[in-house]
Design a protein around this motif. Structure first.
Motif, PDB file in Angstrom:
ATOM      1  N   SER A  39     155.733  21.294  56.865  1.00 41.59           N
ATOM      2  CA  SER A  39     155.739  19.952  56.284  1.00 41.59           C
ATOM      3  C   SER A  39     157.154  19.459  56.027  1.00 41.59           C
ATOM      4  O   SER A  39     158.039  20.220  55.660  1.00 41.59           O
ATOM      5  CB  SER A  39     154.984  19.945  54.957  1.00 41.59           C
ATOM      6  N   THR A  40     157.333  18.166  56.202  1.00 45.52           N
ATOM      7  CA  THR A  40     158.608  17.516  55.910  1.00 45.52           C
ATOM      8  C   THR A  40     158.714  17.292  54.411  1.00 45.52           C
ATOM      9  O   THR A  40     157.749  16.862  53.773  1.00 45.52           O
ATOM     10  CB  THR A  40     158.692  16.166  56.647  1.00 45.52           C
ATOM     11  N   ILE A  41     159.888  17.588  53.855  1.00 40.03           N
ATOM     12  CA  ILE A  41     160.132  17.310  52.439  1.00 40.03           C
ATOM     13  C   ILE A  41     161.459  16.588  52.282  1.00 40.03           C
ATOM     14  O   ILE A  41     162.382  16.770  53.077  1.00 40.03           O
ATOM     15  CB  ILE A  41     160.110  18.583  51.568  1.00 40.03           C
ATOM     16  N   SER A  55     161.719   8.108  48.125  1.00 39.81           N
ATOM     17  CA  SER A  55     160.433   7.540  48.533  1.00 39.81           C
ATOM     18  C   SER A  55     160.607   6.563  49.688  1.00 39.81           C
ATOM     19  O   SER A  55     159.804   6.549  50.636  1.00 39.81           O
ATOM     20  CB  SER A  55     159.766   6.834  47.360  1.00 39.81           C
ATOM     21  N   ALA A  58     161.280   8.631  52.878  1.00 38.42           N
ATOM     22  CA  ALA A  58     160.038   9.226  53.384  1.00 38.42           C
ATOM     23  C   ALA A  58     159.199   8.174  54.101  1.00 38.42           C
ATOM     24  O   ALA A  58     158.572   8.466  55.121  1.00 38.42           O
ATOM     25  CB  ALA A  58     159.256   9.871  52.245  1.00 38.42           C
ATOM     26  N   GLY A  64     156.652  13.156  54.736  1.00 32.09           N
ATOM     27  CA  GLY A  64     157.494  13.785  53.733  1.00 32.09           C
ATOM     28  C   GLY A  64     157.031  13.571  52.318  1.00 32.09           C
ATOM     29  O   GLY A  64     156.652  12.473  51.937  1.00 32.09           O
ATOM     30  N   SER A  65     157.062  14.649  51.579  1.00 33.25           N
ATOM     31  CA  SER A  65     156.815  14.575  50.150  1.00 33.25           C
ATOM     32  C   SER A  65     158.159  14.679  49.448  1.00 33.25           C
ATOM     33  O   SER A  65     159.101  15.265  49.963  1.00 33.25           O
ATOM     34  CB  SER A  65     155.880  15.703  49.708  1.00 33.25           C
ATOM     35  N   VAL A  66     158.253  14.099  48.274  1.00 36.97           N
ATOM     36  CA  VAL A  66     159.496  14.074  47.509  1.00 36.97           C
ATOM     37  C   VAL A  66     159.466  15.190  46.477  1.00 36.97           C
ATOM     38  O   VAL A  66     158.504  15.317  45.725  1.00 36.97           O
ATOM     39  CB  VAL A  66     159.701  12.707  46.830  1.00 36.97           C
ATOM     40  N   VAL A  67     160.538  15.985  46.463  1.00 43.93           N
ATOM     41  CA  VAL A  67     160.654  17.109  45.540  1.00 43.93           C
ATOM     42  C   VAL A  67     162.016  17.039  44.870  1.00 43.93           C
ATOM     43  O   VAL A  67     163.029  16.799  45.524  1.00 43.93           O
ATOM     44  CB  VAL A  67     160.517  18.457  46.295  1.00 43.93           C
ATOM     45  N   TRP A  86     156.608  16.105  61.466  1.00 44.08           N
ATOM     46  CA  TRP A  86     157.356  14.885  61.760  1.00 44.08           C
ATOM     47  C   TRP A  86     157.383  14.623  63.259  1.00 44.08           C
ATOM     48  O   TRP A  86     157.608  15.524  64.061  1.00 44.08           O
ATOM     49  CB  TRP A  86     158.796  14.962  61.236  1.00 44.08           C
TER      50      TRP A  86
END
Length: 95
Positions: A39-41, A55, A58, A64-67, A86
């Protein structure tokens, strides 16, 4: 912004960097990551309004999730780790 290719697919960091630059992001580095990811982060490296920018980034990538992973020693706001999920846009970047 730093873009790291963790997808295992050649050239994705460069392609994502071009896409982000066209969207107005300042990409200062792109490279291959040593590990692969599914997964894209988007990692937030600085405080302030970086979460909002993460955000938006992404959304431009379409994945992409934001971390939050604050690290002031990196001198950048965001790091993107492109995962196998992606996909670059189908259209060429330059006409």
């Amino acid at each position: 912004v730093e873009v790291l290719n963790a997808s295992g697919r050649r050239g994705y960091a460069h392609r994502a960097s071009m896409l982000l630059r066209q969207a107005g992001f300042d990409v200062v580095r792109f490279a291959s990551d040593t590990a692969t990811a599914d997964s894209t982060i988007v990692l937030v490296r600085a405080g302030g309004g970086s979460g909002e920018w993460a955000s938006k980034l992404a959304a431009v990538l379409g994945a992409g999730s934001v971390v939050s992973a604050l690290d002031s020693s990196l001198y950048l706001d965001l790091t993107v780790r492109l995962g196998r999920d992606w996909r670059p846009p189908a259209q060429p970047f330059y006409p």
